[in-house]
Design a protein around this motif. Sequence first.
Motif, PDB file in Angstrom:
ATOM      1  N   VAL A 136       0.850  -1.193   0.000  1.00 16.17           N
ATOM      2  CA  VAL A 136       0.000   0.000   0.000  1.00 16.17           C
ATOM      3  C   VAL A 136       0.884   1.241   0.000  1.00 16.17           C
ATOM      4  O   VAL A 136       1.861   1.320   0.735  1.00 16.17           O
ATOM      5  CB  VAL A 136      -0.934   0.030   1.242  1.00 16.17           C
ATOM      6  CG1 VAL A 136      -1.702   1.352   1.305  1.00 16.17           C
ATOM      7  CG2 VAL A 136      -1.906  -1.139   1.210  1.00 16.17           C
ATOM      8  N   ALA A 162      -3.253   0.022  -3.759  1.00 20.12           N
ATOM      9  CA  ALA A 162      -3.009  -1.232  -3.065  1.00 20.12           C
ATOM     10  C   ALA A 162      -2.812  -2.315  -4.115  1.00 20.12           C
ATOM     11  O   ALA A 162      -3.569  -2.368  -5.090  1.00 20.12           O
ATOM     12  CB  ALA A 162      -4.182  -1.578  -2.155  1.00 20.12           C
ATOM     13  N   VAL A 190      -7.064   1.743   3.541  1.00 19.68           N
ATOM     14  CA  VAL A 190      -6.714   0.339   3.770  1.00 19.68           C
ATOM     15  C   VAL A 190      -7.962  -0.471   4.112  1.00 19.68           C
ATOM     16  O   VAL A 190      -8.182  -1.564   3.577  1.00 19.68           O
ATOM     17  CB  VAL A 190      -5.652   0.217   4.893  1.00 19.68           C
ATOM     18  CG1 VAL A 190      -5.460  -1.239   5.310  1.00 19.68           C
ATOM     19  CG2 VAL A 190      -4.326   0.814   4.426  1.00 19.68           C
ATOM     20  N   VAL A 200      -0.332  -5.965   5.497  1.00 17.29           N
ATOM     21  CA  VAL A 200      -0.243  -4.699   4.761  1.00 17.29           C
ATOM     22  C   VAL A 200       1.205  -4.223   4.811  1.00 17.29           C
ATOM     23  O   VAL A 200       1.774  -4.048   5.884  1.00 17.29           O
ATOM     24  CB  VAL A 200      -1.190  -3.636   5.355  1.00 17.29           C
ATOM     25  CG1 VAL A 200      -1.022  -2.306   4.634  1.00 17.29           C
ATOM     26  CG2 VAL A 200      -2.635  -4.111   5.264  1.00 17.29           C
ATOM     27  N   THR A 202       3.918  -1.452   3.937  1.00 21.32           N
ATOM     28  CA  THR A 202       4.042  -0.015   3.621  1.00 21.32           C
ATOM     29  C   THR A 202       5.460   0.464   3.871  1.00 21.32           C
ATOM     30  O   THR A 202       6.292  -0.267   4.406  1.00 21.32           O
ATOM     31  CB  THR A 202       3.116   0.844   4.506  1.00 21.32           C
ATOM     32  OG1 THR A 202       3.616   0.826   5.851  1.00 21.32           O
ATOM     33  CG2 THR A 202       1.685   0.342   4.487  1.00 21.32           C
ATOM     34  N   TYR A 208       0.768   5.397   8.781  1.00 19.19           N
ATOM     35  CA  TYR A 208       0.323   4.010   8.623  1.00 19.19           C
ATOM     36  C   TYR A 208       0.345   3.252   9.942  1.00 19.19           C
ATOM     37  O   TYR A 208      -0.198   2.166  10.047  1.00 19.19           O
ATOM     38  CB  TYR A 208       1.193   3.269   7.600  1.00 19.19           C
ATOM     39  CG  TYR A 208       0.886   3.641   6.164  1.00 19.19           C
ATOM     40  CD1 TYR A 208      -0.325   3.282   5.586  1.00 19.19           C
ATOM     41  CD2 TYR A 208       1.806   4.337   5.398  1.00 19.19           C
ATOM     42  CE1 TYR A 208      -0.607   3.624   4.270  1.00 19.19           C
ATOM     43  CE2 TYR A 208       1.537   4.678   4.082  1.00 19.19           C
ATOM     44  CZ  TYR A 208       0.326   4.317   3.521  1.00 19.19           C
ATOM     45  OH  TYR A 208       0.045   4.655   2.220  1.00 19.19           O
TER      46      TYR A 208
END
Length: 316
Positions: A136, A162, A190, A200, A202, A208
């Motif tokens: 992401v 994403a 997200v 996820v 990042t 985040y």
Amino acid sequence: MKEDYPRTILELEERFSTEEACREYLMRLRWPNGFVCPRCQATKGWSAARGQVICRACRYQASVTAGTVFQDTRKPLRMWFRAIWHVTSQKNGVSAVSVQQALGLGSYLTAWTWLHKLRRAMVRPGRDRLQGRVEVDETQIGGDEKDAQGKRTGPKVLVGIAAEEDGSTMGRIRMARISSKSRASLHCFVQRTVEPGSVVHTDGRQAYLGLENLGYQHEVTVLLGQEPEAAIRLLPRVHRVAALLKRWLLGTHQGAVSVEHLDYYLDEFTFRFNRRKSRSRGKLFYRLLQQAVRVEPSPYKSMVGGKIHEPDDHNI
Ligand SMILES: [Zn+2]
């Protein structure tokens, strides 16, 4: 319903040469397991003129095009079918001018409106969120134009991207306009695009942090050094998608995408990208028609203004 679609433009022309043939095809896509009354859910009906079905239980006159992108159209369905073929048979999509020319439409606005209706149908309502390991990141669109003094002009828009990691390659993608790089915006993105329980992935952006509290596993790769190549190596998939998106906007659409309509272009790009391995153009035609009879109509007015579904929404 077995996936049954034309393979070539000749097959398309032969199969859908009458309004009846088009309506019959739409009926099978809309009610694949047989007619269901939109009002009372009864499953028995009589066929009537102009693609209408009359419910045996409540006598409601259901139209195959009501509630779809074809609702209230004054143009023949044959023309819509050709427009959809034209849109899906080009690898990189088409501009409104190209649709206008291909179909011989008198009005540019009609071609533009049709394209936007179809883009809206490209995103299946209630589609799945991404799963597994998902990169992401966010990117900026626009703002690259320069005036005579070399000063940057034009609106800038932030887009969240994403992308599913699939070994060394890429699975499906999702994209959406985001209002800022704030924690609320990024977390919301997200949650809209990635299934909880997924990993996820990042960069080290502070905003985040806290994804664990939303049910995700969060993997952070911290960027060392300032050179742009480092960022590309760390999250290669989202950077590739961002580069392709920008090239597409500049190429097919020659950069003429306004901010308030960007969502629709993101939807089209995503539709094409997620089906990039499908060799059959006819199958894309089928998918788009299938989705076109599932969505609500979008009158011209409701298409201007775009759509952002964020709690901290503000106009860009
Ligand atoms: Zn009924």
